[in-house]
Design a protein around this motif. Sequence first.
Motif, PDB file in Angstrom:
ATOM      1  N   SER A 121       0.922  -1.188  -0.068  1.00 35.00           N
ATOM      2  CA  SER A 121       0.127  -0.014   0.040  1.00 35.00           C
ATOM      3  C   SER A 121       0.880   1.402  -0.084  1.00 35.00           C
ATOM      4  O   SER A 121       0.410   2.338  -0.119  1.00 35.00           O
ATOM      5  CB  SER A 121      -0.909  -0.071   1.113  1.00 35.00           C
ATOM      6  OG  SER A 121      -0.330   0.058   2.382  1.00 35.00           O
ATOM      7  N   CYS A 122       2.319   1.282   0.126  1.00 35.77           N
ATOM      8  CA  CYS A 122       2.986   2.457   0.078  1.00 35.77           C
ATOM      9  C   CYS A 122       3.361   2.650  -1.462  1.00 35.77           C
ATOM     10  O   CYS A 122       3.721   3.823  -1.893  1.00 35.77           O
ATOM     11  CB  CYS A 122       4.236   2.200   0.673  1.00 35.77           C
ATOM     12  SG  CYS A 122       4.410   1.973   2.517  1.00 35.77           S
ATOM     13  N   LEU A 123       2.939   1.756  -2.352  1.00 36.02           N
ATOM     14  CA  LEU A 123       3.259   2.044  -3.645  1.00 36.02           C
ATOM     15  C   LEU A 123       2.368   2.990  -4.078  1.00 36.02           C
ATOM     16  O   LEU A 123       1.036   3.024  -3.582  1.00 36.02           O
ATOM     17  CB  LEU A 123       3.068   0.696  -4.442  1.00 36.02           C
ATOM     18  CG  LEU A 123       4.309  -0.286  -4.181  1.00 36.02           C
ATOM     19  CD1 LEU A 123       3.863  -1.578  -4.953  1.00 36.02           C
ATOM     20  CD2 LEU A 123       5.520   0.108  -4.479  1.00 36.02           C
TER      21      LEU A 123
ATOM     22  N   ILE B   2      -1.788   2.473  -5.115  1.00 36.27           N
ATOM     23  CA  ILE B   2      -2.163   1.105  -4.557  1.00 36.27           C
ATOM     24  C   ILE B   2      -2.980   1.103  -3.080  1.00 36.27           C
ATOM     25  O   ILE B   2      -2.332   1.832  -2.122  1.00 36.27           O
ATOM     26  CB  ILE B   2      -0.965   0.082  -4.388  1.00 36.27           C
ATOM     27  CG1 ILE B   2      -0.135  -0.113  -5.647  1.00 36.27           C
ATOM     28  CG2 ILE B   2      -1.563  -1.301  -3.782  1.00 36.27           C
ATOM     29  CD1 ILE B   2      -0.968  -0.900  -6.719  1.00 36.27           C
ATOM     30  N   GLY B   3      -4.227   1.280  -3.327  1.00 38.00           N
ATOM     31  CA  GLY B   3      -4.921   1.117  -1.890  1.00 38.00           C
ATOM     32  C   GLY B   3      -4.958  -0.068  -1.139  1.00 38.00           C
ATOM     33  O   GLY B   3      -4.566  -0.931  -1.411  1.00 38.00           O
TER      34      GLY B   3
ATOM     35  N   ALA C 106      -3.755  -3.807  -2.414  1.00 40.22           N
ATOM     36  CA  ALA C 106      -2.513  -4.170  -1.350  1.00 40.22           C
ATOM     37  C   ALA C 106      -2.845  -5.587  -0.905  1.00 40.22           C
ATOM     38  O   ALA C 106      -2.174  -6.478  -0.833  1.00 40.22           O
ATOM     39  CB  ALA C 106      -2.263  -3.284  -0.544  1.00 40.22           C
ATOM     40  N   ALA C 107      -4.025  -5.631  -0.321  1.00 44.94           N
ATOM     41  CA  ALA C 107      -4.495  -7.015   0.218  1.00 44.94           C
ATOM     42  C   ALA C 107      -4.554  -8.151  -1.033  1.00 44.94           C
ATOM     43  O   ALA C 107      -4.051  -8.979  -0.740  1.00 44.94           O
ATOM     44  CB  ALA C 107      -5.685  -7.113   0.873  1.00 44.94           C
ATOM     45  N   ARG C 108      -5.020  -7.674  -2.235  1.00 42.19           N
ATOM     46  CA  ARG C 108      -5.195  -8.663  -3.118  1.00 42.19           C
ATOM     47  C   ARG C 108      -3.699  -9.021  -3.819  1.00 42.19           C
ATOM     48  O   ARG C 108      -3.539 -10.287  -3.934  1.00 42.19           O
ATOM     49  CB  ARG C 108      -6.021  -7.901  -4.429  1.00 42.19           C
ATOM     50  CG  ARG C 108      -7.096  -8.753  -5.041  1.00 42.19           C
ATOM     51  CD  ARG C 108      -7.949  -8.151  -6.088  1.00 42.19           C
ATOM     52  NE  ARG C 108      -7.731  -6.793  -6.521  1.00 42.19           N
ATOM     53  CZ  ARG C 108      -8.631  -5.523  -5.866  1.00 42.19           C
ATOM     54  NH1 ARG C 108      -9.334  -6.119  -5.139  1.00 42.19           N
ATOM     55  NH2 ARG C 108      -8.279  -4.688  -6.296  1.00 42.19           N
TER      56      ARG C 108
END
Length: 198
Positions: free
Chosen positions: A16-18, A21-22, A26-28
């Motif tokens: 999620s830092c990218l 990407i939410g 991020a989880a996916r």
Amino acid sequence: MDYYSNQISRLIEEFSCLPGIGAKSAARLAFHLIHMPEEDVRRLADTMVEARHNVRYCKECCTLTDQEVCPICKSSDRDHRTIMVVENTRDLAAYEKTGKYKGVYHVLHGAISPMVGIGPEDIRLKELIRRLEKDVDEVIIATNSSLEGETTAMYISKLIKPIGVKVSRIASGVPVGGDLEYIDEVTLLRALDGRVEL
């Protein structure tokens, strides 16, 4: 409350830092990575580390490359007397996909934005001026049509004109397939000013 184990949570946090990407994406990505074969994960990790270690700026145009000079600057088929100035490597790639531009590029890695504290010294302008000491006929400014892009274009134009090199700006206006009713006034005025004879 943490739904996942510590390692999964850390992996999601890293993704999620990218940019772009939410939390859900991020989880996916994290769960996809966990279900990948270990050799594929290792190859992905090695590729990322190698890219981070080996990719650098081209010593001519400042694009990102894993060589000292990028393939475009190396090519004898390109017109080295015409330089298109772009804000980033993604913009360079967009023009290359057209297959029509045969000159070379100069990548600024940003645009002048006083509001964010980015001045002319924070982008690759010194390198551009150094390139103009060679035999250059034209500099095409292809920065974005944003306030920052326009500011950068004007600054570059004022910097280059005294050198005696032709400076041009890419046209901007109504996009192909765009409905006039949804386009802002500034874009419509630009399109009108940049009209061509049929």
